[in-house]
Write a protein that holds these residues in place. Structure first.
Motif, PDB file in Angstrom:
ATOM      1  N   ARG A  40      -2.439  13.625  11.385  1.00  0.00           N
ATOM      2  CA  ARG A  40      -1.896  14.981  11.273  1.00  0.00           C
ATOM      3  C   ARG A  40      -0.683  14.989  10.349  1.00  0.00           C
ATOM      4  NH1 ARG A  40       2.023  17.654  13.827  1.00  0.00           N
ATOM      5  NH2 ARG A  40       2.374  16.004  15.325  1.00  0.00           N
ATOM      6  N   LEU A  41       0.181  13.987  10.494  1.00  0.00           N
ATOM      7  CA  LEU A  41       1.309  13.802   9.581  1.00  0.00           C
ATOM      8  C   LEU A  41       0.888  12.775   8.536  1.00  0.00           C
ATOM      9  CD1 LEU A  41       4.221  13.439  12.149  1.00  0.00           C
ATOM     10  CD2 LEU A  41       3.693  15.431  10.755  1.00  0.00           C
ATOM     11  N   LYS A  42       0.921  13.143   7.286  1.00  0.00           N
ATOM     12  CA  LYS A  42       0.567  12.211   6.209  1.00  0.00           C
ATOM     13  C   LYS A  42       1.774  11.329   5.919  1.00  0.00           C
ATOM     14  CE  LYS A  42      -3.272  14.471   5.800  1.00  0.00           C
ATOM     15  NZ  LYS A  42      -4.116  14.309   6.920  1.00  0.00           N
ATOM     16  N   ILE A  43       1.597  10.016   6.064  1.00  0.00           N
ATOM     17  CA  ILE A  43       2.710   9.078   5.946  1.00  0.00           C
ATOM     18  C   ILE A  43       2.425   8.064   4.841  1.00  0.00           C
ATOM     19  CG2 ILE A  43       4.018   7.288   7.149  1.00  0.00           C
ATOM     20  CD1 ILE A  43       3.236   8.753   9.774  1.00  0.00           C
ATOM     21  N   VAL A  44       3.423   7.840   3.977  1.00  0.00           N
ATOM     22  CA  VAL A  44       3.359   6.779   2.974  1.00  0.00           C
ATOM     23  C   VAL A  44       4.318   5.693   3.446  1.00  0.00           C
ATOM     24  CG1 VAL A  44       3.737   6.167   0.561  1.00  0.00           C
ATOM     25  CG2 VAL A  44       2.811   8.421   1.154  1.00  0.00           C
ATOM     26  N   HIS A  45       3.815   4.504   3.735  1.00  0.00           N
ATOM     27  CA  HIS A  45       4.601   3.427   4.342  1.00  0.00           C
ATOM     28  C   HIS A  45       5.699   2.913   3.410  1.00  0.00           C
ATOM     29  CE1 HIS A  45       5.598  -0.527   5.981  1.00  0.00           C
ATOM     30  NE2 HIS A  45       5.112  -0.080   7.144  1.00  0.00           N
ATOM     31  N   ARG A  46       5.410   2.626   2.171  1.00  0.00           N
ATOM     32  CA  ARG A  46       6.329   2.193   1.115  1.00  0.00           C
ATOM     33  C   ARG A  46       6.900   0.796   1.275  1.00  0.00           C
ATOM     34  NH1 ARG A  46      10.145   5.874  -1.679  1.00  0.00           N
ATOM     35  NH2 ARG A  46      11.623   4.969  -0.256  1.00  0.00           N
ATOM     36  N   ASP A  47       6.507   0.021   2.282  1.00  0.00           N
ATOM     37  CA  ASP A  47       7.021  -1.346   2.420  1.00  0.00           C
ATOM     38  C   ASP A  47       5.972  -2.237   3.081  1.00  0.00           C
ATOM     39  OD1 ASP A  47       8.888  -3.401   2.154  1.00  0.00           O
ATOM     40  OD2 ASP A  47       9.875  -2.948   4.056  1.00  0.00           O
ATOM     41  N   ILE A  48       4.726  -2.107   2.628  1.00  0.00           N
ATOM     42  CA  ILE A  48       3.673  -2.900   3.243  1.00  0.00           C
ATOM     43  C   ILE A  48       3.745  -4.324   2.695  1.00  0.00           C
ATOM     44  CG2 ILE A  48       1.701  -2.541   1.692  1.00  0.00           C
ATOM     45  CD1 ILE A  48       1.597  -2.142   5.460  1.00  0.00           C
ATOM     46  N   LYS A  49       3.843  -5.280   3.568  1.00  0.00           N
ATOM     47  CA  LYS A  49       3.884  -6.706   3.228  1.00  0.00           C
ATOM     48  C   LYS A  49       3.483  -7.480   4.477  1.00  0.00           C
ATOM     49  CE  LYS A  49       8.836  -6.752   4.145  1.00  0.00           C
ATOM     50  NZ  LYS A  49      10.155  -6.877   3.557  1.00  0.00           N
TER      51      LYS A  49
END
Length: 86
Positions: A40-49
Protein backbone atom coordinates in the motif's frame (compact mmCIF):
# COMPACT_ATOMS: atom_id res chain seq x y z
CA UNK A 1 21.08 -16.23 12.01
CA UNK A 2 24.32 -14.34 12.58
CA UNK A 3 26.61 -12.98 9.90
CA UNK A 4 29.16 -15.60 11.00
CA UNK A 5 26.93 -18.19 9.37
CA UNK A 6 28.01 -17.05 5.92
CA UNK A 7 31.09 -14.83 6.34
CA UNK A 8 32.61 -15.69 9.73
CA UNK A 9 35.16 -18.24 10.90
CA UNK A 10 35.09 -21.53 8.97
CA UNK A 11 33.79 -23.54 11.94
CA UNK A 12 30.59 -21.39 12.00
CA UNK A 13 30.07 -21.07 8.25
CA UNK A 14 27.16 -22.69 6.47
CA UNK A 15 27.90 -24.22 3.10
CA UNK A 16 25.37 -22.82 0.61
CA UNK A 17 24.85 -24.62 -2.68
CA UNK A 18 23.91 -22.65 -5.78
CA UNK A 19 20.22 -23.59 -5.51
CA UNK A 20 20.08 -22.12 -1.97
CA UNK A 21 21.92 -18.98 -3.07
CA UNK A 22 19.47 -18.61 -5.96
CA UNK A 23 16.51 -19.04 -3.57
CA UNK A 24 17.91 -16.29 -1.32
CA UNK A 25 18.48 -13.89 -4.25
CA UNK A 26 15.00 -14.48 -5.67
CA UNK A 27 13.52 -13.96 -2.19
CA UNK A 28 15.30 -10.60 -1.90
CA UNK A 29 14.08 -9.59 -5.36
CA UNK A 30 10.50 -10.56 -4.44
CA UNK A 31 10.75 -8.52 -1.24
CA UNK A 32 11.96 -5.45 -3.13
CA UNK A 33 9.28 -5.90 -5.79
CA UNK A 34 6.67 -6.06 -3.03
CA UNK A 35 7.96 -2.83 -1.47
CA UNK A 36 8.07 -1.04 -4.85
CA UNK A 37 4.91 -2.36 -6.50
CA UNK A 38 2.50 -4.28 -4.27
CA UNK A 39 2.60 -2.65 -0.85
CA UNK A 40 0.00 0.00 0.00
CA UNK A 41 2.92 2.31 0.79
CA UNK A 42 5.49 2.28 -2.01
CA UNK A 43 8.93 2.14 -0.39
CA UNK A 44 12.39 2.53 -1.93
CA UNK A 45 14.92 0.94 0.47
CA UNK A 46 18.05 2.81 -0.81
CA UNK A 47 20.55 0.76 1.24
CA UNK A 48 20.18 -2.85 0.16
CA UNK A 49 23.32 -4.85 0.93
CA UNK A 50 24.18 -8.22 2.46
CA UNK A 51 24.23 -6.93 6.04
CA UNK A 52 20.68 -5.55 5.62
CA UNK A 53 19.28 -8.94 4.65
CA UNK A 54 18.50 -11.35 7.49
CA UNK A 55 17.95 -15.08 7.01
CA UNK A 56 15.50 -17.13 9.06
CA UNK A 57 16.00 -20.79 10.02
CA UNK A 58 14.85 -21.92 6.60
CA UNK A 59 17.18 -19.43 4.91
CA UNK A 60 14.28 -17.22 3.81
CA UNK A 61 15.56 -13.65 3.39
CA UNK A 62 14.05 -10.74 5.32
CA UNK A 63 14.92 -7.18 4.30
CA UNK A 64 15.89 -5.02 7.28
CA UNK A 65 17.22 -1.56 8.21
CA UNK A 66 14.87 0.93 6.60
CA UNK A 67 16.73 3.95 8.02
CA UNK A 68 17.46 5.41 4.57
CA UNK A 69 14.20 4.34 2.92
CA UNK A 70 11.98 6.80 1.07
CA UNK A 71 8.28 6.68 0.38
CA UNK A 72 7.45 6.83 -3.31
CA UNK A 73 4.97 9.57 -4.01
CA UNK A 74 2.59 8.64 -6.83
CA UNK A 75 2.74 12.06 -8.52
CA UNK A 76 6.55 12.11 -8.81
CA UNK A 77 8.12 10.66 -11.94
CA UNK A 78 11.37 9.60 -10.24
CA UNK A 79 13.08 9.42 -6.85
CA UNK A 80 16.61 10.53 -6.02
CA UNK A 81 18.87 7.51 -6.00
CA UNK A 82 22.09 9.30 -5.10
CA UNK A 83 24.40 7.37 -2.81
CA UNK A 84 22.88 7.47 0.64
CA UNK A 85 24.22 4.47 2.59
CA UNK A 86 27.53 2.83 3.28
Amino acid sequence: MSSDTIEGPKEFQLKLDWWTRHKICVGIARGLAYLHEESRLKIVHRDIKATNVLLDRDLNPKISDFGLAKLDEEDKTHISTKIAGT
